[in-house]
Design an enzyme around this catalytic site. Structure first.
Site, short mmCIF file in Angstrom:
data_model
loop_
_atom_site.label_atom_id
_atom_site.label_comp_id
_atom_site.label_asym_id
_atom_site.label_seq_id
_atom_site.Cartn_x
_atom_site.Cartn_y
_atom_site.Cartn_z
N HIS A 154 -7.28 0.83 -6.58
CA HIS A 154 -7.50 -0.05 -5.41
C HIS A 154 -8.17 -1.34 -5.93
O HIS A 154 -9.35 -1.59 -5.68
CB HIS A 154 -8.37 0.68 -4.39
CG HIS A 154 -8.38 0.08 -3.02
ND1 HIS A 154 -7.60 -1.02 -2.67
CD2 HIS A 154 -9.06 0.43 -1.89
CE1 HIS A 154 -7.81 -1.31 -1.40
NE2 HIS A 154 -8.68 -0.45 -0.91
N GLN B 180 -10.12 -3.94 -3.70
CA GLN B 180 -11.42 -3.46 -3.26
C GLN B 180 -12.48 -3.67 -4.34
O GLN B 180 -13.59 -4.14 -4.07
CB GLN B 180 -11.32 -1.96 -2.91
CG GLN B 180 -12.62 -1.34 -2.46
CD GLN B 180 -12.97 -1.68 -1.02
OE1 GLN B 180 -12.14 -1.53 -0.14
NE2 GLN B 180 -14.19 -2.14 -0.79
N ASP C 222 -17.01 7.48 -1.94
CA ASP C 222 -15.76 7.30 -1.20
C ASP C 222 -15.46 8.62 -0.50
O ASP C 222 -16.09 9.65 -0.81
CB ASP C 222 -14.64 6.92 -2.19
CG ASP C 222 -13.31 6.61 -1.50
OD1 ASP C 222 -13.28 6.43 -0.26
OD2 ASP C 222 -12.28 6.55 -2.21
N ARG D 148 0.87 -1.18 0.00
CA ARG D 148 0.00 0.00 0.00
C ARG D 148 0.90 1.22 0.00
O ARG D 148 1.69 1.42 0.92
CB ARG D 148 -0.92 0.00 1.23
CG ARG D 148 -1.65 1.32 1.39
CD ARG D 148 -2.77 1.28 2.40
NE ARG D 148 -3.94 0.61 1.86
CZ ARG D 148 -5.18 0.77 2.32
NH1 ARG D 148 -5.42 1.59 3.32
NH2 ARG D 148 -6.19 0.12 1.78
N CYS E 151 -16.46 1.96 0.13
CA CYS E 151 -15.33 1.08 0.48
C CYS E 151 -14.97 1.18 1.96
O CYS E 151 -14.32 0.29 2.48
CB CYS E 151 -14.12 1.42 -0.38
SG CYS E 151 -13.63 3.16 -0.26
N ARG F 206 -13.79 -8.53 1.57
CA ARG F 206 -12.37 -8.29 1.33
C ARG F 206 -11.56 -9.54 1.73
O ARG F 206 -10.62 -9.93 1.04
CB ARG F 206 -11.87 -7.08 2.16
CG ARG F 206 -12.54 -5.74 1.85
CD ARG F 206 -12.18 -5.21 0.47
NE ARG F 206 -10.76 -5.19 0.24
CZ ARG F 206 -9.93 -4.23 0.66
NH1 ARG F 206 -10.39 -3.20 1.32
NH2 ARG F 206 -8.63 -4.29 0.39
N1 NVA Z 1 -9.80 6.95 -1.60
C1 NVA Z 1 -9.49 6.49 -0.27
C2 NVA Z 1 -9.75 5.02 -0.15
C3 NVA Z 1 -9.51 4.44 1.22
C4 NVA Z 1 -9.77 2.97 1.28
C5 NVA Z 1 -8.04 6.81 0.04
O1 NVA Z 1 -7.18 6.60 -0.83
O2 NVA Z 1 -7.76 7.29 1.15
N1 CP Z 2 -11.44 0.03 2.17
C1 CP Z 2 -10.18 -0.01 2.62
O1 CP Z 2 -9.22 -0.27 1.87
O2 CP Z 2 -10.05 0.25 3.95
P1 CP Z 2 -8.69 0.41 4.76
O3 CP Z 2 -8.07 1.72 4.35
O4 CP Z 2 -9.14 0.41 6.21
O5 CP Z 2 -7.79 -0.74 4.44
#
Ligand code: NVA
Ligand code: CP
Length: 312
Positions: free
Chosen positions: A127, A130, A228, A100, A268, A296
């Site tokens: 992502h 997801q 989101d 990540r 998500c 997930r």
């Molecule tokens: N768009 C959000 C998704 C979190 C799962 C982010 O990147 O913070």
């Molecule tokens: N939806 C998702 O990826 O959540 P987290 O940021 O908690 O992993």
């Protein structure tokens, strides 16, 4: 084989991955195939995570493997050791990397230099884990005993809010890959960027998607209304501007009423009630956000099992 973007699995592979996720879910309490027995998978995280981290750690454990969580700042990568060297060193120890981070080029470079599978656990661009879990969550409702992937064909997803974020991008790629229609809706200045447009063009999907600044137009005929956060990880400095620009795009009960009567609400998570979604929408019977979160785990087991068993 890597899973860095939605199209890394062909349609046939995606079909098998969905079927595998369904099996992992159904048999979780009775059958635990140890497809990662004796393996260690490193999880390099440069951003916070609840769902992705926990579902991967539990999933690897349930597949008989050992998850090794490495916060980016705890390893030398955070002090400037190159991605190329990190990939080559870790490949000598572990059987896969789950990553990540910020730039999509970082997961691509790890995949280029490493000799083990790399999984994109969220970048600023995409992502994919997801989207696979989300599409599976819909398919298990729509398939009615038929093929999971085929049940998605022709369905419409409306994405509202930050139309330039990783989730909007992943819906653009995922929906097209799964034969769905997608409408992406947000304020001017936050449209899907050139990187995702290039990926759409490369797959021949550039002209197939609806882009609008009108939420009612986006949700008309939609089977799914998705949103989101308005301030993704890494965008905190832009918070004030974003909250102001995106305020008209909150998913309200009234807006849900403009979609198909049986439309689902999806997010998500994490959700900020009162910002991108009204608190009451999260609690509607048609809100399936916690099923998405659960899936997930099952989907990630299917993805890991597929990568672990793919020929090198
Ligand atoms: N768009 C959000 C998704 C979190 C799962 C982010 O990147 O913070
Ligand atoms: N939806 C998702 O990826 O959540 P987290 O940021 O908690 O992993």
């Amino acid at each position: 084989m890597h899973f860095l973007q939605e199209t890394d699995f062909s349609t046939a592979q995606a079909r098998a991955v969905f079927n595998s996720a369904e099996k992992f879910k159904r048999l979780r309490s009775t059958e635990r195939p140890a497809v990662l027995a004796g393996q260690t998978w490193a999880m390099i995280f440069a951003k916070s995570s609840t769902r992705t981290r926990v579902s991967f750690e539990v999933g690897i454990h349930e597949l008989g493997g050992n998850p090794l969580f490495l916060s980016k700042n705890d390893i030398q990568l955070g002090r400037g050791e190159s991605i190329a060297d990190t990939a080559r060193v870790l490949s000598r120890y572990v059987h896969g990397l789950i990553v990540r981070t910020f730039d999509q080029s970082e997961v691509e470079e790890l995949a280029k230099w490493g000799t083990v599978p790399v999984v994109n656990a969220l970048t600023d661009l995409l992502h994919p884990c997801q989207i696979y879990a989300d599409a599976f969550t819909l398919a298990e409702r729509w398939a009615q005993g038929g093929d999971l992937l085929d049940s998605l064909r022709g369905r419409k997803v409306a994405f509202l809010g930050d139309a330039g974020c990783n989730m909007a991008n992943s819906w653009l790629l995922g929906a097209n890959h799964f034969g769905m229609q997608v409408s992406v809706c947000g304020p001017k200045g936050y449209e899907p960027g050139p990187a995702v447009q290039a990926l759409l063009a490369k797959n021949g999907w550039a002209g197939r998607n609806q882009y609008t600044t009108d939420p009612r137009e986006a949700v008309a005929g939609a089977d799914v209304v998705y949103t989101d956060v308005w301030v993704s990880m890494g965008k905190e400095a832009e918070s004030a501007d974003r909250l102001k620009a995106m305020a008209p795009y909150q998913v309200t009960a009234a807006l849900m009423g403009q979609a198909k009567p049986d439309a689902y609400f999806m997010h998500c998570l994490p959700a900020y009630a009162g910002k991108e979604v009204a608190a009451e929408v999260l609690e509607l019977p048609r809100s399936i956000v916690f099923d998405q979160a659960e899936n997930r785990l099952h989907m990630q087991k299917a993805i890991l099992a597929t990568l672990a068993q793919a020929p090198r």
